[in-house]
Design a protein around this motif. Sequence first.
Motif, PDB file in Angstrom:
ATOM      1  N   PRO A   5      -7.255  -9.515  -3.148  1.00  0.00           N
ATOM      2  CA  PRO A   5      -6.821  -9.019  -1.836  1.00  0.00           C
ATOM      3  C   PRO A   5      -6.595 -10.170  -0.858  1.00  0.00           C
ATOM      4  CG  PRO A   5      -8.851  -7.924  -2.550  1.00  0.00           C
ATOM      5  CD  PRO A   5      -8.580  -9.030  -3.513  1.00  0.00           C
ATOM      6  N   LEU A   6      -5.578 -10.020  -0.029  1.00  0.00           N
ATOM      7  CA  LEU A   6      -5.343 -10.949   1.067  1.00  0.00           C
ATOM      8  C   LEU A   6      -5.982 -10.326   2.296  1.00  0.00           C
ATOM      9  CD1 LEU A   6      -3.947 -13.386   2.446  1.00  0.00           C
ATOM     10  CD2 LEU A   6      -1.933 -11.908   2.718  1.00  0.00           C
ATOM     11  N   LYS A   7      -7.051 -10.941   2.785  1.00  0.00           N
ATOM     12  CA  LYS A   7      -7.740 -10.454   3.977  1.00  0.00           C
ATOM     13  C   LYS A   7      -7.250 -11.279   5.160  1.00  0.00           C
ATOM     14  CE  LYS A   7     -11.782  -8.923   1.470  1.00  0.00           C
ATOM     15  NZ  LYS A   7     -13.224  -8.986   1.325  1.00  0.00           N
ATOM     16  N   PHE A   8      -7.016 -10.591   6.282  1.00  0.00           N
ATOM     17  CA  PHE A   8      -6.523 -11.304   7.445  1.00  0.00           C
ATOM     18  C   PHE A   8      -6.895 -10.569   8.730  1.00  0.00           C
ATOM     19  CE2 PHE A   8      -3.261  -8.423   5.958  1.00  0.00           C
ATOM     20  CZ  PHE A   8      -2.695  -7.872   7.099  1.00  0.00           C
ATOM     21  N   LEU A   9      -6.952 -11.329   9.815  1.00  0.00           N
ATOM     22  CA  LEU A   9      -7.082 -10.785  11.159  1.00  0.00           C
ATOM     23  C   LEU A   9      -5.711 -10.900  11.802  1.00  0.00           C
ATOM     24  CD1 LEU A   9     -10.399 -12.428  12.357  1.00  0.00           C
ATOM     25  CD2 LEU A   9     -10.015  -9.998  11.981  1.00  0.00           C
ATOM     26  N   ILE A  10      -5.321  -9.881  12.531  1.00  0.00           N
ATOM     27  CA  ILE A  10      -4.022  -9.937  13.204  1.00  0.00           C
ATOM     28  C   ILE A  10      -4.155  -9.329  14.589  1.00  0.00           C
ATOM     29  CG2 ILE A  10      -3.151  -7.764  12.247  1.00  0.00           C
ATOM     30  CD1 ILE A  10      -0.417  -9.391  11.911  1.00  0.00           C
ATOM     31  N   ASP A  11      -3.429  -9.897  15.516  1.00  0.00           N
ATOM     32  CA  ASP A  11      -3.405  -9.385  16.880  1.00  0.00           C
ATOM     33  C   ASP A  11      -2.514  -8.141  16.892  1.00  0.00           C
ATOM     34  OD1 ASP A  11      -3.345  -8.886  19.572  1.00  0.00           O
ATOM     35  OD2 ASP A  11      -2.360 -10.762  20.118  1.00  0.00           O
ATOM     36  N   ALA A  12      -3.135  -6.986  16.919  1.00  0.00           N
ATOM     37  CA  ALA A  12      -2.391  -5.724  16.904  1.00  0.00           C
ATOM     38  C   ALA A  12      -1.933  -5.412  18.328  1.00  0.00           C
ATOM     39  CB  ALA A  12      -3.252  -4.602  16.340  1.00  0.00           C
ATOM     40  N   ASP A  13      -1.077  -6.282  18.835  1.00  0.00           N
ATOM     41  CA  ASP A  13      -0.532  -6.123  20.175  1.00  0.00           C
ATOM     42  C   ASP A  13       0.207  -4.795  20.254  1.00  0.00           C
ATOM     43  OD1 ASP A  13      -0.027  -6.958  22.757  1.00  0.00           O
ATOM     44  OD2 ASP A  13       1.738  -8.130  22.208  1.00  0.00           O
ATOM     45  N   HIS A  14       0.042  -4.094  21.338  1.00  0.00           N
ATOM     46  CA  HIS A  14       0.620  -2.751  21.519  1.00  0.00           C
ATOM     47  C   HIS A  14       0.122  -1.768  20.461  1.00  0.00           C
ATOM     48  CE1 HIS A  14       3.222  -4.114  24.743  1.00  0.00           C
ATOM     49  NE2 HIS A  14       3.575  -5.129  23.983  1.00  0.00           N
ATOM     50  N   GLY A  15      -1.067  -2.045  19.891  1.00  0.00           N
ATOM     51  CA  GLY A  15      -1.677  -1.123  18.945  1.00  0.00           C
ATOM     52  C   GLY A  15      -0.931  -0.976  17.640  1.00  0.00           C
ATOM     53  N   GLN A  16      -0.363  -2.074  17.119  1.00  0.00           N
ATOM     54  CA  GLN A  16       0.375  -1.991  15.854  1.00  0.00           C
ATOM     55  C   GLN A  16       0.553  -3.363  15.223  1.00  0.00           C
ATOM     56  OE1 GLN A  16       4.599  -0.940  16.418  1.00  0.00           O
ATOM     57  NE2 GLN A  16       4.292  -1.400  18.583  1.00  0.00           N
ATOM     58  N   PHE A  17       0.772  -3.349  13.911  1.00  0.00           N
ATOM     59  CA  PHE A  17       1.246  -4.530  13.203  1.00  0.00           C
ATOM     60  C   PHE A  17       2.207  -4.069  12.124  1.00  0.00           C
ATOM     61  CE2 PHE A  17      -2.644  -3.489  10.867  1.00  0.00           C
ATOM     62  CZ  PHE A  17      -2.294  -3.690   9.528  1.00  0.00           C
ATOM     63  N   TYR A  18       2.988  -5.017  11.581  1.00  0.00           N
ATOM     64  CA  TYR A  18       4.090  -4.677  10.679  1.00  0.00           C
ATOM     65  C   TYR A  18       3.892  -5.272   9.291  1.00  0.00           C
ATOM     66  CZ  TYR A  18       6.105  -4.475  15.396  1.00  0.00           C
ATOM     67  OH  TYR A  18       6.318  -4.245  16.725  1.00  0.00           O
ATOM     68  N   VAL A  19       4.343  -4.524   8.291  1.00  0.00           N
ATOM     69  CA  VAL A  19       4.457  -4.982   6.904  1.00  0.00           C
ATOM     70  C   VAL A  19       5.944  -4.850   6.579  1.00  0.00           C
ATOM     71  CG1 VAL A  19       3.747  -4.588   4.518  1.00  0.00           C
ATOM     72  CG2 VAL A  19       2.150  -4.079   6.396  1.00  0.00           C
ATOM     73  N   GLN A  20       6.640  -5.997   6.397  1.00  0.00           N
ATOM     74  CA  GLN A  20       8.092  -5.962   6.296  1.00  0.00           C
ATOM     75  C   GLN A  20       8.627  -6.916   5.234  1.00  0.00           C
ATOM     76  OE1 GLN A  20       8.709  -7.231  10.385  1.00  0.00           O
ATOM     77  NE2 GLN A  20       9.271  -5.151  10.986  1.00  0.00           N
ATOM     78  N   ASP A  21       9.681  -6.480   4.550  1.00  0.00           N
ATOM     79  CA  ASP A  21      10.513  -7.394   3.783  1.00  0.00           C
ATOM     80  C   ASP A  21      11.545  -7.868   4.798  1.00  0.00           C
ATOM     81  OD1 ASP A  21      12.184  -8.794   2.084  1.00  0.00           O
ATOM     82  OD2 ASP A  21      11.962  -7.349   0.456  1.00  0.00           O
ATOM     83  N   LEU A  22      11.288  -9.009   5.394  1.00  0.00           N
ATOM     84  CA  LEU A  22      11.922  -9.422   6.632  1.00  0.00           C
ATOM     85  C   LEU A  22      13.434  -9.637   6.541  1.00  0.00           C
ATOM     86  CD1 LEU A  22      10.905  -9.737   9.455  1.00  0.00           C
ATOM     87  CD2 LEU A  22      10.546 -12.157   9.008  1.00  0.00           C
ATOM     88  N   GLU A  23      13.913 -10.289   5.487  1.00  0.00           N
ATOM     89  CA  GLU A  23      15.352 -10.579   5.404  1.00  0.00           C
ATOM     90  C   GLU A  23      16.192  -9.294   5.406  1.00  0.00           C
ATOM     91  OE1 GLU A  23      18.282 -12.539   2.141  1.00  0.00           O
ATOM     92  OE2 GLU A  23      16.441 -13.657   2.591  1.00  0.00           O
ATOM     93  N   PRO A  24      15.925  -8.321   4.519  1.00  0.00           N
ATOM     94  CA  PRO A  24      16.720  -7.088   4.589  1.00  0.00           C
ATOM     95  C   PRO A  24      16.428  -6.256   5.835  1.00  0.00           C
ATOM     96  CG  PRO A  24      15.139  -6.956   2.786  1.00  0.00           C
ATOM     97  CD  PRO A  24      15.069  -8.353   3.338  1.00  0.00           C
TER      98      PRO A  24
END
Length: 175
Positions: A5-24
């Motif tokens: 597993p990849l564990k991480f902390l992220i700043d959920a600014d505006h109460g959200q974070f994204y999981v994206q295939d960025l180029e498409p």
Amino acid sequence: MAETPLKFLIDADHGQFYVQDLEPYDAWMAEHATDPDLPPAGWTEEAVQVHRIGVEPHSISVGTARDDMVESQITVHASAPMTEPTAEHIVEADLDAPTGQLALSSPGVLPEDGPSMTVPCGLLRVRVSYIPSEPPVVDTNGGPGDHFLYRIDVWPTDQARQLAILKQGPNPWAG
């Protein structure tokens, strides 16, 4: 066989974070970003109140209970894993990832500054589990909202399916 597993902390600014295939995703946004019939980040009223995730092509926005640093974990599996019995809310959706490169970002974290992960190219099923947890050990802004571990399980699939809520958490839930 599951990856580590990849564990991480992220700043959920505006109460959200994204999981994206960025180029498409960026290519899709270049064509559709100004479409007034599409809700930003897939946040329909039902997504906000019931699903807790927003879905767009090549992107899933994970709604968080806090506008703060949140703990998250993403794991790639060969097939659907068991559900987490302690999760308060569990939802699944498809994510088309033709490049096999997922970027994890938020309104406050640029994709190049957030974690990333290589996944199998193609259609993936993504399960987001909201697991009650203690506050992270990092300094947070002390704002309101419950603490969760946002566990994201990803596996390849050859059949597109609708968004599915496997376990519905309480409503209202954030705050």
